[in-house]
Design a protein around this motif. Sequence first.
Motif, PDB file in Angstrom:
ATOM      1  N   ALA A 127       0.808  -1.220   0.000  1.00 41.64           N
ATOM      2  CA  ALA A 127       0.000   0.000   0.000  1.00 41.64           C
ATOM      3  C   ALA A 127       0.841   1.270   0.000  1.00 41.64           C
ATOM      4  N   HIS A 128       2.105   1.170   0.429  1.00 40.17           N
ATOM      5  CA  HIS A 128       2.971   2.353   0.440  1.00 40.17           C
ATOM      6  C   HIS A 128       3.868   2.409  -0.792  1.00 40.17           C
ATOM      7  N   GLY A 129       3.632   1.479  -1.738  1.00 37.02           N
ATOM      8  CA  GLY A 129       4.386   1.517  -2.990  1.00 37.02           C
ATOM      9  C   GLY A 129       5.754   0.871  -2.907  1.00 37.02           C
ATOM     10  N   THR A 130       6.060   0.199  -1.809  1.00 36.37           N
ATOM     11  CA  THR A 130       7.341  -0.501  -1.673  1.00 36.37           C
ATOM     12  C   THR A 130       7.070  -1.995  -1.564  1.00 36.37           C
ATOM     13  N   PRO A 131       8.104  -2.836  -1.791  1.00 37.61           N
ATOM     14  CA  PRO A 131       7.880  -4.288  -1.766  1.00 37.61           C
ATOM     15  C   PRO A 131       7.574  -4.789  -0.354  1.00 37.61           C
ATOM     16  N   ILE A 132       6.676  -5.743  -0.304  1.00 35.27           N
ATOM     17  CA  ILE A 132       6.252  -6.339   0.969  1.00 35.27           C
ATOM     18  C   ILE A 132       6.067  -7.852   0.816  1.00 35.27           C
ATOM     19  N   PHE A 133       6.075  -8.550   1.940  1.00 38.98           N
ATOM     20  CA  PHE A 133       5.531  -9.920   1.986  1.00 38.98           C
ATOM     21  C   PHE A 133       5.006 -10.167   3.392  1.00 38.98           C
ATOM     22  N   PHE A 134       4.272 -11.262   3.547  1.00 38.19           N
ATOM     23  CA  PHE A 134       3.680 -11.584   4.845  1.00 38.19           C
ATOM     24  C   PHE A 134       4.274 -12.875   5.400  1.00 38.19           C
ATOM     25  N   LEU A 135       4.507 -12.888   6.727  1.00 33.71           N
ATOM     26  CA  LEU A 135       4.933 -14.092   7.432  1.00 33.71           C
ATOM     27  C   LEU A 135       3.708 -14.803   8.006  1.00 33.71           C
ATOM     28  N   HIS A 136       3.728 -16.128   7.942  1.00 29.66           N
ATOM     29  CA  HIS A 136       2.621 -16.942   8.453  1.00 29.66           C
ATOM     30  C   HIS A 136       2.490 -16.763   9.967  1.00 29.66           C
ATOM     31  N   PRO A 137       1.257 -16.480  10.441  1.00 25.65           N
ATOM     32  CA  PRO A 137       1.094 -16.271  11.894  1.00 25.65           C
ATOM     33  C   PRO A 137       1.511 -17.473  12.738  1.00 25.65           C
ATOM     34  N   LYS A 138       1.469 -18.662  12.172  1.00 24.67           N
ATOM     35  CA  LYS A 138       1.876 -19.835  12.959  1.00 24.67           C
ATOM     36  C   LYS A 138       3.369 -19.824  13.270  1.00 24.67           C
ATOM     37  N   ASP A 139       4.126 -19.049  12.513  1.00 24.76           N
ATOM     38  CA  ASP A 139       5.573 -18.982  12.766  1.00 24.76           C
ATOM     39  C   ASP A 139       5.987 -17.708  13.507  1.00 24.76           C
ATOM     40  N   THR A 140       5.002 -16.890  13.878  1.00 25.51           N
ATOM     41  CA  THR A 140       5.348 -15.616  14.543  1.00 25.51           C
ATOM     42  C   THR A 140       4.689 -15.492  15.907  1.00 25.51           C
ATOM     43  N   GLY A 141       4.114 -16.567  16.425  1.00 19.80           N
ATOM     44  CA  GLY A 141       3.396 -16.473  17.699  1.00 19.80           C
ATOM     45  C   GLY A 141       1.977 -15.964  17.528  1.00 19.80           C
ATOM     46  N   GLY A 142       1.365 -16.259  16.376  1.00 17.98           N
ATOM     47  CA  GLY A 142      -0.057 -15.977  16.200  1.00 17.98           C
ATOM     48  C   GLY A 142      -0.376 -14.635  15.587  1.00 17.98           C
ATOM     49  N   THR A 143       0.642 -13.847  15.251  1.00 20.24           N
ATOM     50  CA  THR A 143       0.407 -12.508  14.682  1.00 20.24           C
ATOM     51  C   THR A 143       0.793 -12.492  13.205  1.00 20.24           C
ATOM     52  N   LEU A 144      -0.195 -12.290  12.340  1.00 25.35           N
ATOM     53  CA  LEU A 144       0.110 -12.115  10.920  1.00 25.35           C
ATOM     54  C   LEU A 144       1.020 -10.897  10.792  1.00 25.35           C
ATOM     55  N   THR A 145       2.187 -11.077  10.154  1.00 19.86           N
ATOM     56  CA  THR A 145       3.219 -10.028  10.181  1.00 19.86           C
ATOM     57  C   THR A 145       3.650  -9.665   8.768  1.00 19.86           C
ATOM     58  N   GLU A 146       3.469  -8.401   8.434  1.00 22.53           N
ATOM     59  CA  GLU A 146       3.907  -7.884   7.139  1.00 22.53           C
ATOM     60  C   GLU A 146       5.326  -7.339   7.285  1.00 22.53           C
ATOM     61  N   ILE A 147       6.156  -7.684   6.327  1.00 21.12           N
ATOM     62  CA  ILE A 147       7.518  -7.142   6.262  1.00 21.12           C
ATOM     63  C   ILE A 147       7.551  -6.219   5.044  1.00 21.12           C
ATOM     64  N   MET A 148       7.988  -5.004   5.256  1.00 21.83           N
ATOM     65  CA  MET A 148       7.862  -3.954   4.240  1.00 21.83           C
ATOM     66  C   MET A 148       9.190  -3.230   4.075  1.00 21.83           C
ATOM     67  N   GLU A 149       9.634  -3.050   2.838  1.00 19.85           N
ATOM     68  CA  GLU A 149      10.847  -2.247   2.639  1.00 19.85           C
ATOM     69  C   GLU A 149      10.533  -0.792   2.976  1.00 19.85           C
ATOM     70  N   SER A 150      11.416  -0.173   3.768  1.00 22.83           N
ATOM     71  CA  SER A 150      11.204   1.227   4.172  1.00 22.83           C
ATOM     72  C   SER A 150      11.089   2.109   2.944  1.00 22.83           C
ATOM     73  N   PRO A 151      10.135   3.028   2.935  1.00 24.33           N
ATOM     74  CA  PRO A 151      10.020   3.959   1.801  1.00 24.33           C
ATOM     75  C   PRO A 151      11.336   4.693   1.548  1.00 24.33           C
ATOM     76  N   SER A 152      12.065   5.049   2.613  1.00 22.55           N
ATOM     77  CA  SER A 152      13.309   5.799   2.458  1.00 22.55           C
ATOM     78  C   SER A 152      14.420   4.959   1.814  1.00 22.55           C
ATOM     79  N   GLN A 153      14.289   3.620   1.907  1.00 24.32           N
ATOM     80  CA  GLN A 153      15.338   2.736   1.384  1.00 24.32           C
ATOM     81  C   GLN A 153      15.034   2.271  -0.039  1.00 24.32           C
ATOM     82  N   SER A 154      13.802   2.479  -0.477  1.00 24.44           N
ATOM     83  CA  SER A 154      13.370   1.861  -1.723  1.00 24.44           C
ATOM     84  C   SER A 154      14.069   2.480  -2.926  1.00 24.44           C
ATOM     85  N   HIS A 155      14.323   1.642  -3.928  1.00 27.42           N
ATOM     86  CA  HIS A 155      14.991   2.130  -5.125  1.00 27.42           C
ATOM     87  C   HIS A 155      14.482   1.389  -6.350  1.00 27.42           C
TER      88      HIS A 155
END
Lengths: 139, 139
Positions: free
Chosen positions: B111-139
Motif C-alpha cells: 500500500a505504500h508503494g514498496t515491496p512487501i511480503f507476509f509471514l505466516h502467523p503460525k511462525d510468529t506467535g499468532g500474529t500475521l506479520t507484514e515485512i515492508m521495505e522502508s520507503p526511504s530505502q526503496s529504489h
Amino acid sequence: MKFGRLNHVGVATPSIERSLETYRTLFGAEPSSPPFDLPAQGVRVCFVDAPNSQIELIEPLGADSPVAKFIEKNPQGGQHHVCFEVDDIEAARAHFEGIGTRILGPTRIGAHGTPIFFLHPKDTGGTLTEIMESPSQSH
Amino acid sequence: MKFGRLNHVGVATPSIERSLETYRTLFGAEPSSPPFDLPAQGVRVCFVDAPNSQIELIEPLGADSPVAKFIEKNPQGGQHHVCFEVDDIEAARAHFEGIGTRILGPTRIGAHGTPIFFLHPKDTGGTLTEIMESPSQSH
C-alpha cells in the motif's frame, strides 16, 4: 482530543519466554527489560522495543487472568490490544464517557507506571484499545 | 536483521467509511489521504496517522478477498496484522527463508508503494506479520 502516539501493540502469548525466543530468531529483537508481573491486571508483561514503538508481550498470570480466555481461544497467542497515549487521562476519560464509549473498569496504573483504562472493542470497531497517560505528561 | 519501525497496525473493517467516522468521533483522527483500492491484494485501504505510526484500515474488495474470511469471523472487524520495516526486502526474505519461516506468497508491491511480503502467523506467535521495505530505502 488529538490522536496520540501508538505506545504499543499488546500481543498475548502462552509463554513470554517462548515469544522472546521467536522475536530474537525472527527479528534480532531483545526485550527492553526483564519480564515482570502485574498482579492487579492478572498478567506477566515484557516489552520489546521497535525504533518508534513497542510490542508488549502479555502472558496470563493464573486462570482468572483476563488474558486466559484469549489464550484458550488462540492457543498460540496473537494481537490482543493497541495502546494510544493521551496527555491527560482524566480529560480523556471524561471525553469517552461524554460520547457514551464503554470503558472497561476503573482507571488504574498500567505497565509503564502511568494511569490507563481500556475501551470496549464493540465501541472501537473490534479493537480492544488501551488509553494511557503519556509518561512525559504524568505527574 | 535488526528490528525495524512498526510502520502500521492493520485493522480489518467491514466499512472504511464507518471506521473513519469511529476514529473521528473517538480520537479526533482523520485519514492521511482518501481510501484507495489495491485490487492485486483484494482490499480497499485507508491510512490514519498517529504521531509515530499508522493505522491501516482494510476493507475486503469482493468475496474472494483474503480479508473477507476475517470479517466473516469478526463481523465488526478488528486487528488483522502488524507491519515492520526492513532496509532490504530481498535480504529479509532470504533471512526468513533461511530459518524456515513460512512466507505467504510472493514479494509484491504494498500500500505504500514498496515491496512487501507476509509471514505466516503460525511462525510468529499468532500474529500475521507484514515485512515492508522502508520507503526511504526503496529504489
